[in-house]
Design a protein around this motif. Structure first.
Motif, mmCIF file in Angstrom:
data_model
loop_
_atom_site.group_PDB
_atom_site.id
_atom_site.type_symbol
_atom_site.label_atom_id
_atom_site.label_comp_id
_atom_site.label_asym_id
_atom_site.label_seq_id
_atom_site.Cartn_x
_atom_site.Cartn_y
_atom_site.Cartn_z
ATOM 1 N N VAL A 6 0.866 -1.186 0.000
ATOM 2 C CA VAL A 6 0.000 0.000 0.000
ATOM 3 C C VAL A 6 0.902 1.235 0.000
ATOM 4 C CG1 VAL A 6 -1.761 1.314 1.255
ATOM 5 C CG2 VAL A 6 -1.840 -1.199 1.258
ATOM 6 N N LEU A 7 0.744 2.055 -1.047
ATOM 7 C CA LEU A 7 1.509 3.299 -1.132
ATOM 8 C C LEU A 7 0.612 4.441 -0.678
ATOM 9 C CD1 LEU A 7 3.970 4.984 -2.064
ATOM 10 C CD2 LEU A 7 3.005 4.949 -4.385
ATOM 11 N N HIS A 8 0.973 5.077 0.434
ATOM 12 C CA HIS A 8 0.252 6.270 0.877
ATOM 13 C C HIS A 8 0.943 7.441 0.189
ATOM 14 C CE1 HIS A 8 -1.774 4.172 4.283
ATOM 15 N NE2 HIS A 8 -0.698 3.413 4.199
ATOM 16 N N GLY A 9 0.223 8.096 -0.720
ATOM 17 C CA GLY A 9 0.883 9.140 -1.484
ATOM 18 C C GLY A 9 -0.076 10.175 -2.003
ATOM 19 N N PHE A 10 0.491 11.204 -2.583
ATOM 20 C CA PHE A 10 -0.293 12.265 -3.222
ATOM 21 C C PHE A 10 0.097 12.261 -4.693
ATOM 22 C CE2 PHE A 10 -0.839 16.903 -4.254
ATOM 23 C CZ PHE A 10 -2.229 16.921 -4.119
ATOM 24 N N PHE A 11 -0.923 12.336 -5.562
ATOM 25 C CA PHE A 11 -0.622 12.119 -6.985
ATOM 26 C C PHE A 11 0.480 13.040 -7.514
ATOM 27 C CE2 PHE A 11 -2.565 15.710 -9.221
ATOM 28 C CZ PHE A 11 -3.364 16.272 -8.227
ATOM 29 N N ALA A 12 0.496 14.313 -7.055
ATOM 30 C CA ALA A 12 1.453 15.273 -7.611
ATOM 31 C C ALA A 12 2.754 15.360 -6.815
ATOM 32 C CB ALA A 12 0.803 16.655 -7.682
#
Ligand SMILES: N[C@@H](CCC(=O)N[C@@H](CS)C(=O)NCC(=O)O)C(=O)O
Length: 213
Positions: A6-12
């Motif tokens: 699971v990658l917790h991230g923000f698209f930009a």
């Protein structure tokens, strides 16, 4: 079968993009969980602090644990899933790769991170500081790449340096609107690498679109 990472991230986020690209390159199954660091600021919640103590993205749940700091994550993936290799083997190109990585990871990204916006006065003051810092970092990068680049940042092998370079350039040109036309090695490399499948597939535009459908 092991559950997907699971990658917790923000698209930009440039730091998230580094990890997203490594996961795809190494064919590691994962799902991306959107953490809005700009509008909703969900990274500042207590719940997210339990995932990432510094309340930043990315964080990666993998192999029964959670890892933070994009370069620590990349190195873990490299150590546990060595193919395809994301670092040269020989000492000199490895050192060249680290020069580029450090310049971006320590010398550019933190100085223009959205997290420092509130600490630097008005939006105009933040923007001037962020653009100045990024511009100075890119000048350093131009000198480093002039001696190391081939088809990629270091010779002809795609490495962690490229995973840091493309997202940072997207940020510099797309968000900070910097003119890079006087930086010939950077301009040429960025034009070439942004067309490569791995960066198109993991591009913020692609991920944003997927998260909206
Ligand atoms: N050194 C960290 C930097 C993480 C970082 O600054 N992430 C940014 C997005 S690229 C972030 O979460 N910013 C929100 C904030 O600082 O409040 C890494 O490489 O993972």
């Amino acid at each position: 079968m092991a559950s997907p990472a699971v990658l917790h991230g923000f698209f930009a986020s440039s730091c998230t993009w580094r990890v997203r690209a490594a996961l795809v390159l190494k064919s590691i199954p994962f799902e991306e969980r959107h953490v809005d660091i700009v509008q909703l600021k969900t990274h500042l919640s207590d719940q997210y602090q339990a995932v990432h103590p510094a309340q930043k993205v990315p964080a990666l749940e993998i192999d029964g644990t959670t890892l933070v700091e994009s370069m620590a994550i990349l190195q873990y993936l490299e150590d546990t899933r060595p193919r395809p290799a994301l670092a040269p083997v020989a000492p000199l190109p490895r050192a060249r790769m680290r020069e580029i990585v450090e310049t971006i990871v320590s010398g550019i990204q933190p100085l223009q991170n959205v997290g420092v916006r509130g600490l630097l006065g008005s939006d105009e003051e933040y923007s001037a500081f962020a653009r100045g810092a990024a511009r100075r970092g890119l000048q350093t990068l131009e000198a480093l790449l002039a001696r190391s680049a081939g088809q990629y940042c270091v010779g002809d092998q795609l490495s962690m340096a490229d995973l840091c370079f493309v997202p940072q350039l997207f940020n510099a040109v797309g968000r900070l609107k910097l003119d890079i036309s006087d930086l010939p090695t950077i301009s040429k490399l960025y034009a070439k690498l942004s067309k490569e499948e791995i960066f198109m597939k993991t591009h913020p535009r692609t991920v944003k679109h997927l998260s909206e459908t």
